[in-house]
Design an enzyme around this catalytic site. Structure first.
Site, PDB file in Angstrom:
ATOM      1  N   GLU A   1       3.274  -8.433   7.130  1.00 58.56           N
ATOM      2  CA  GLU A   1       2.009  -9.058   6.742  1.00 58.56           C
ATOM      3  C   GLU A   1       2.131 -10.014   5.562  1.00 58.56           C
ATOM      4  OE1 GLU A   1      -1.146  -6.265   6.246  1.00 58.56           O
ATOM      5  OE2 GLU A   1      -1.042  -5.570   8.306  1.00 58.56           O
TER       6      GLU A   1
ATOM      7  N   ASP B   1       0.819  -1.211   0.000  1.00 62.24           N
ATOM      8  CA  ASP B   1       0.000   0.000   0.000  1.00 62.24           C
ATOM      9  C   ASP B   1       0.859   1.270   0.000  1.00 62.24           C
ATOM     10  OD1 ASP B   1      -2.344   1.576   0.299  1.00 62.24           O
ATOM     11  OD2 ASP B   1      -2.098   1.582   2.478  1.00 62.24           O
TER      12      ASP B   1
ATOM     13  N   GLU C   1       0.924  -1.679  14.202  1.00 58.39           N
ATOM     14  CA  GLU C   1       0.115  -0.746  13.400  1.00 58.39           C
ATOM     15  C   GLU C   1      -1.277  -0.689  13.992  1.00 58.39           C
ATOM     16  OE1 GLU C   1      -0.229  -1.372   9.140  1.00 58.39           O
ATOM     17  OE2 GLU C   1       1.896  -1.868   8.963  1.00 58.39           O
TER      18      GLU C   1
ATOM     19  N   TYR D   1      -6.811  -3.215  12.471  1.00 61.76           N
ATOM     20  CA  TYR D   1      -7.616  -2.036  12.120  1.00 61.76           C
ATOM     21  C   TYR D   1      -9.075  -2.267  12.481  1.00 61.76           C
ATOM     22  CZ  TYR D   1      -3.471  -0.268   9.861  1.00 61.76           C
ATOM     23  OH  TYR D   1      -2.201   0.209   9.636  1.00 61.76           O
TER      24      TYR D   1
HETATM   25  C1  BDP Z   1      -1.566  -2.408   6.826  1.00 62.86           C
HETATM   26  C2  BDP Z   1      -0.294  -2.398   5.989  1.00 62.86           C
HETATM   27  C3  BDP Z   1       0.096  -0.971   5.590  1.00 62.86           C
HETATM   28  C4  BDP Z   1      -1.100  -0.253   5.036  1.00 62.86           C
HETATM   29  C5  BDP Z   1      -2.179  -0.217   6.095  1.00 62.86           C
HETATM   30  C6  BDP Z   1      -3.422   0.537   5.624  1.00 62.86           C
HETATM   31  O1  BDP Z   1       0.755  -3.011   6.690  1.00 62.86           O
HETATM   32  O2  BDP Z   1       1.161  -1.007   4.661  1.00 62.86           O
HETATM   33  O3  BDP Z   1      -0.810   1.027   4.547  1.00 62.86           O
HETATM   34  O4  BDP Z   1      -2.554  -1.540   6.360  1.00 62.86           O
HETATM   35  O5  BDP Z   1      -4.264  -0.085   4.986  1.00 62.86           O
HETATM   36  O6  BDP Z   1      -2.158  -3.664   6.848  1.00 62.86           O
HETATM   37  O7  BDP Z   1      -3.532   1.731   5.849  1.00 62.86           O
END
Ligand code: BDP
Length: 622
Positions: free
Chosen positions: A427, A183, A516, A480
């Protein structure tokens, strides 16, 4: 790399006026530094640049553009080096260009028309000996030509694939796209400075230092490798910040003992973080014809790193990562190295009280690690193993390349005190059957390269069966909640995050970093009650996670790294609004509301350790 003939790719050659390089792994990769015996010349500036737009896009090689000045082969444009070429012009075909250009991903370098090297892989330095070519005719200017191809294949890191679409009722003839599984925008060009440097004929080729301490005495174990000498004497002197000699030794390997040592401490863990000694290595060498002296000075921070089942220890004290994930990314320059940007980013990190970052998702310029050493910013050093999603990318060819990349990464970064852990991937599809052998091999290999640092790879919380996790020292998890899953349902965060931690710790009994978490926020977009993509929603996502981190950090959670430090460019797509907007700063480095939430929190976390002198007690202004 896919062959350009088969896939009809563009070619671009960069040409200009001096030298460049490649690497064999049996040599060192010391950062080029000036000394009494060495000279460094930076070749940054404007280079000539040309895209090969011939029908078969092979003209640059057929007509050997590298044999003459590029402007004599056809029209050229100015191209700044270092910089990505993508955002420099108004030409959309250059922005989205896939094929041959300069330095990321696959490079071929010619000097005065003679090929001097090739290098597979972006992000890491390579070099070549060009002395004989430069000296051939000292009255003539030297010409360097670099062809670089940013095509990604199933075997490159990161992997990618080229897809041709032949349906002429829907697509123009020759249409193809590059599929990527990561991404961020696949910027290309010469992203880092190009340096020409000299050494004497016999020279210090590599240095490895490993440090530890007992009570007040620091120890620097060093190993120097020499190139080009039959007999050599090595003298090593360690100097403190004021230039006073604190220890010395002779011989290519040994131990320097430092009484009353000043340890290297992270930012906000000690009143003088980032203490660096200077280790001067002086080589006196003789061969049949002459004697040579070479001097190389390496900054050395004395510190230890270790891991228990619940803690990450720096200098035997618990360390909590409160930091960020970054990208090398900015307006106009793309991934091009830029000192004003780097210094601004460090000022922002210190302003918000961040003590660490992960080099998501590839190695950053070594100059950035030098800044981390000096400022005490702790680094999780990640290789470009991002987007390993296709089962064919777990085959031997991919694994062998991945092992080589780890060799190059450890060789370059092993002496940086700020680097406390290696991350071998982000990932990957680690639930796939071949993942177990792949990661077991990769992690074992990395530990054999460097026994002093823990190794991790970063998992996504949604991969239930993570085959590599048993082999890592620290579990890193990205998640997330209430974003990619249960969008808009902020109320699920506490429960789901808590369950995530309990499951992972229950299964592996290893310390966990939330590597993250976050949410997109378009700057200036507001709503109350919060809605997705507003600054308020991003704030609440963060705060809900923080409540859970606060419970779990008393147990086994050893860190939290926000995704992301700043907004960054991605491919175009329906989930991206001119790039990824999960930054707590905009791409122009202005704070969103979330930046103040983190600032408040990070200073509070730092303050809780109780090891700060009064002048850094929160709230304070830097
Ligand atoms: C995570 C990835 C990261 C993405 C992020 C996203 O590791 O590179 O930019 O999601 O979707 O899973 O913002």
């Amino acid at each position: 790399m896919l062959s350009p003939e088969r896939h009809g790719l563009f070619r671009v050659l960069c040409l200009f006026a001096l030298f460049e390089a490649a690497c064999l792994l049996d040599t060192g990769m010391l950062f080029p530094r000036e000394s009494s015996s060495r000279e460094v010349k930076e070749l940054s500036g404007l280079w000539s640049f040309r895209a090969d737009k011939s029908p078969d896009r092979n003209q640059g090689f057929d007509k050997a553009w590298y044999k003459s000045r590029l402007r004599e082969t056809g029209p050229v444009i100015d191209m700044p080096v270092p910089a990505s070429y993508n955002d420099i012009t108004q030409d959309p075909t250059l922005r989205d260009f896939i094929g041959w250009v300069c330095a990321h991903y696959y490079s071929i370098v010619w000097m005065n028309g003679v090929k001097v090297t090739e290098h597979n892989g972006g992000h890491l330095p390579f070099e070549a000996e060009v002395g004989s070519l430069i000296r051939k005719d000292p009255t003539q200017p030297c010409r360097i030509t670099i062809a670089v191809n940013n095509t990604l294949t199933l075997e490159t890191l990161p992997p990618g694939s080229i897809q041709h679409i032949d349906d002429i009722t829907k697509y123009p003839k020759g249409f193809f796209v590059q599929n990527i599984y990561f991404d961020f925008f696949n910027y290309a060009g010469i992203h880092r400075p190009v340096l020409l440097y000299t050494t004497p004929t016999a020279y210090v080729d590599d240095i490895t230092v490993v440090t530890d301490f007992l009570d007040n005495t620091g120890r620097v174990n060093y190993n120097v490798s020499v190139h080009g000498a039959t007999t050599a004497t090595v003298k090593v002197t360690l100097m403190d910040k004021d230039g006073h000699c604190v220890a010395s030794s002779t011989g290519p390997f040994g131990v320097l003992k430092v009484v009353d040592v000043n340890l290297w401490w992270p930012y906000l863990m000690h009143e003088s973080p980032g203490y660096l000694y200077s280790m001067q290595v002086r080589l006196m060498a003789a061969n049949e014809r002459s004697t040579h002296e070479d001097v190389y000075t390496l900054p050395v921070g004395i510190r230890t790193v270790s891991v228990t089942s619940t803690q990450f220890l720096i200098n035997k004290k618990p360390f909590y990562f409160h930091g960020v994930n970054k990208h090398e990314d900015s307006d106009i320059r793309g991934k091009g190295f830029d000192w004003p940007l780097i210094v601004k980013d460090f000022n922002l990190l210190k302003w918000m009280g961040a003590n660490s970052f992960r080099t998501s998702h590839y190695p950053y310029a070594e100059e950035i690690l030098q800044m981390c050493d000096r400022h005490g910013i702790v680094v999780i050093d990640e290789c470009p193993g991002v987007g390993i999603k296709d089962i064919r990318s777990f085959r031997n060819a991919s694994l062998n390349h991945h092992l080589d990349v780890m060799d190059e990464l450890v060789r370059r970064d092993k002496n940086h005190a700020s680097v406390v852990m290696w991350s071998v991937a982000n990932e990957p599809a680690s639930e796939m059957p071949p993942a177990e052998f792949y990661f077991k091999t990769l992690i074992k290999h990395t530990k054999a390269l460097d026994a002093t640092r823990p190794v991790t790879y970063v998992s996504n919380s949604h991969y239930a069966r993570d085959k590599g996790a048993p082999y890592v020292d620290v579990i890193c998890i990205n998640s997330y909640f209430s974003w990619y899953h249960d969008p808009g349902h902020l109320e699920v965060i506490p429960l789901q995050l808590n369950t995530q931690f309990e499951n992972w710790y229950g299964k592996y009994q290893k310390p966990i970093i939330q590597s993250e978490y976050g949410a997109d926020a378009v700057p200036g977009l507001h709503s109350d009650p919060p809605m997705m993509f507003t600054e308020e929603y991003q704030k609440v996502v963060l705060q809900s996670c923080h409540d859970v981190f606060d419970q779990k950090r008393k147990q086994y959670v050893i860190g939290e790294l926000i995704w992301n430090f700043a907004d960054f460019m991605t491919v175009q797509g329906i989930t991206r609004v001119v790039g990824n907007k999960k930054g707590v700063f905009t791409r122009q480095r202005q704070p969103k509301a979330a930046a103040f939430i983190l600032k408040e929190r990070y200073w509070r976390l730092a303050n809780e350790t109780g090891r700060l002198p009064p002048w850094t007690k929160y709230p304070c202004s830097l």
